[in-house]
Design an enzyme around this catalytic site. Structure first.
Site, PDB file in Angstrom:
ATOM      1  N   ASP A  83      -0.425  -5.718   0.728  1.00 37.87           N
ATOM      2  CA  ASP A  83      -1.749  -6.145   0.283  1.00 37.87           C
ATOM      3  C   ASP A  83      -1.622  -7.539  -0.316  1.00 37.87           C
ATOM      4  OD1 ASP A  83      -3.322  -3.917   0.937  1.00 37.87           O
ATOM      5  OD2 ASP A  83      -2.720  -2.858  -0.873  1.00 37.87           O
TER       6      ASP A  83
ATOM      7  N   CYS B 228       0.850  -1.193   0.000  1.00 36.00           N
ATOM      8  CA  CYS B 228       0.000   0.000   0.000  1.00 36.00           C
ATOM      9  C   CYS B 228       0.883   1.240   0.000  1.00 36.00           C
ATOM     10  CB  CYS B 228      -0.902  -0.005   1.224  1.00 36.00           C
ATOM     11  SG  CYS B 228      -1.875   1.504   1.367  1.00 36.00           S
TER      12      CYS B 228
END
Lengths: 130, 130, 130, 130, 130, 130, 130, 130, 130, 130
Positions: free
Chosen positions: B50, B43
């Site tokens: 992620d 991110c």
């Protein structure tokens, strides 16, 4: 004597909620689905909590919804008295106003009450008769 | 203060990634679906990882994607800061450029963050309004 | 000798049941699905109980069905002799009369009898030939 | 250096396989689906085995495929070097030639290799652009 | 030598079976699905039993099928030599003759033989090319 | 700097909650399991909601827990700041005090936070080392 | 030539990782299970990523593990070369040293490599022969 | 004011029910499990129906329970007011009296009421403390 | 005439297979489970392929099995005629000889043949009578 | 009048069935599970078919059961009138006599009749009281 009053049907429709934020979409023309399994609100008739699973689908135009603001917005329903069907429709309206998508759909699946489970689904723009 | 900046929305869109290779398709006119359950990126806002499940569907014209190069291409996102929706759209664009399919779709289902799960789906060529 | 009589086919179609109530819908144009897993009635031929799962889908116009009255209405079938298919059709008719939806569908999935499971689905307004 | 050669892309396309037999169809106009969970072939690049689940759907015209011959035909791929997508397309072509159906579809879902799972689907007659 | 004979393909098509009865439908215009998980017949080639799951969907016109007669009718296949695809088609024909529906579909999912599972689906009235 | 304070670890342990009621058990010597899928409380560190699934197993001695009072008791955690593990232990202690069972177990499965899901299980009377 | 070297078997055993923190446990004598579905590390032989699902079960004595520090600790494996079995054992050792539980178990289920899936499970204190 | 009365706790314990019959067991020393998914009774407090799934396990000695009589016995609860836990215990007692098994267990899983699902399990002969 | 010969029962027990390699275990005292869903061999009676899912569980002492060599070892059964139960027992024996574990178990779940599915499970060291 | 007669309880216990064959076991000391999902027999009271799923577990001593003979043996029940519990016990006895295992278990799960599903499980040698 009926089981409801007009006040129940209007409860929570105008209450203030945390704002939905947005970020600029660099790739117009795709679809996003957001699943929010932890929705909870309060029944305006009984004062008891409702629990539901929200699903928001939309095609972003110029903006995407910012997820952290969505989390706070959804959390704003925690102590709000509002009917389940009304919550789904209000979320759609607030979402469309903030994010201005090409189209959007909000579905809420709510845990059973009195042995009956409710699923409500609203869409922008409205479609005609199926 | 909003939760994002313009830099976040552009992060990772131009970074260099391993090339996608292709092999000549002897049977034009069918469809292939490639499932990649081990996508991970970072991110750009929080620096935290992620995780997602990619699905690439396409109709090959003259070329099929070579799977080993796809594995290395996907692995190139491992330490790249990029928003989830942007990763899906960039993968579609890179795929179309390399493989020249009749049509292609990329879907990314990402693990929940802040209690919200995101699914993004992009398609080439773009379809009109549903 | 056939296994049925005309009386069986008409049983329960006119019996009195608790009334369905409604509340005013502030958001016309969406859909609601109500799942009722605890339907039970009595077979008019054998006197033995039937068990089923009802699903009511509808698009509210001016009214939404009130759930507590729906619970009592469904409970009214508990000791009523009626064929499964007829129960589904009667529920649709009673629902449409009380709630005046744009459209509505009632589906009943019934537990197997004699090794055979029945699912019946009725719709208002009727659709033409598929 | 690319990961493939032209020889890999052509491997197994012309190898001899056991014949598909047929029996006369007394009821034209219906559909049949055949599920074959035990397909295995060999990767022409690595020499390692591939495993897949085949699904053949077709509408018989004058003939139905004879299942025992299909079993031997599928078993003929066991030690054949052929790409997964090519196997699906060749099976469709061989099937159409032997059984002469109104239409037919062959889908192969193959176990993941390098963390990527491939599903290929071919159809006779070819459909236009979706 | 092929694996079948013409006699196999015709076996069981004309054998006498228990009659299907019917009762008068008071609610024209809906759909019924009947699931029969306990179908068994005999392979005319090997003499070994076949097992299947039947699903009958139809829109009743003036008549509904009587379930007890359906149970005995299905049980009539227990020691009948007939190909799986032929059983599905014969059941559809017998059903349409007895119940005179607006439309009807019969699907049979049969347990795997030789590692291959067959699903056959027939429909009245026949549809054109997909 | 550590991520917690001593105040967080003690939050909610002494707050007043609705009382648990009981009814006299006519059949000593059996077991009951109560599943409560709608537990929610608040994280004392972040102020954000937690969601969990409670399971209470016990062997009643002289008393059974009254379910309506259990519903109100559980609902008392809705706006209470308390760590997940502490909530499970407090529920066990309050349950044992009110119902005086032969033995009891409380398990809480909580929705993931920060990608990590917590399940806590406490038991009365304590067991020795496994 | 064997497929490994001694260096592979020792890789990552001593690398520095973010510290595990703890908070004081007010309720000794219960059990906690922590599920961490997003573990990823790197194979020291191939340099390719591994993906796994960790499950940590323990009985806290004086301390509970602080979840945010656990998240950062697990994230520390993201670019670390270490065999899957070794990662599970190191995590157990680091956990026991930081949290001092009565007992603890770490299980890692790793995605298949070369068609083979590995599950490793370590426990403190060691148990004797089963 | 408490939510129950002593009368509720005793309701239905002595009501007359259809008798359980038995047939002579030629093979002593095995176990049987009977699953009854269609149990329904009435809550003595609210008058509303309860629904449950019964499971009866036993080791027959000289007798096996006759299934048709069990069906009528279970159906006898349909309009009986009795608490869920009491129904499970009464069924065990009636079963033991009629069938004289070596041992028997009755479990009832009841649909959620007020968001809480109850499972009750009783056993003959009683076991000591776990 | 019986369906087997002594030669069938001995087939494949002594055939040469690729060697199982090992690496030194730095953490004695834990357990590993290896799942191998792609086992295939040949029936020595019919010459037709068998398919199975192998599960190998063991507690390593000084050595862990090297996975790439396990893949090639398992692949060595691809064209070997051997009964399913014998394959499971031979794999256990070969594994124990190569890896010298504290204990080991091999389970093979094989796809149904003639409508019957076989699961075989062998263990080292042998346990006594259950 | 009771629902059964002594003749029903004895039906099918002595009828002749195809023989179970065996092959010599080269690896004493392991376990085998055989799953037979296609068992069918006839109820001696009603003449209607029963359907069940058999599971045979055993530890072979000198012999393993030959699967083709097991298929024909099971098929011998197709038109035999016998109670479900009796079929399970007879299969165990016939199996033990033919194969002479260290131990064996037969479980039969039968499709529901009259809304009640029966599972029967018998074991050789008999175990004492649980």
């Amino acid at each position: 004597m009926p089981h409801y009053t007009a006040a129940h049907a209007q409860a929570g429709l105008k209450s203030k909620l945390p704002p939905l934020e947005r970020w600029p979409n660099p790739y117009p023309g795709y679809e996003t689905t957001l699943e929010v399994p932890e929705f909870t609100s309060v029944c305006p008739k009984t004062g008891l909590p409702d629990f539901g699973f929200l699903r928001i689908r939309y095609q972003p135009k110029r903006w995407c919804v910012e997820l952290k603001s969505l989390k706070y917005y959804v959390n704003g329903y925690r102590n709000l008295g509002i009917f389940q069907e009304n919550a789904v429709n209000r979320i759609l309206n607030d979402f469309v106003k903030a994010v201005r998508p090409v189209w959007a759909e909000v579905t809420g699946e709510f845990n059973a009450r009195g042995g009956i489970k409710t699923v409500a689904a609203a869409r922008y723009p409205k479609r005609g008769h199926r």
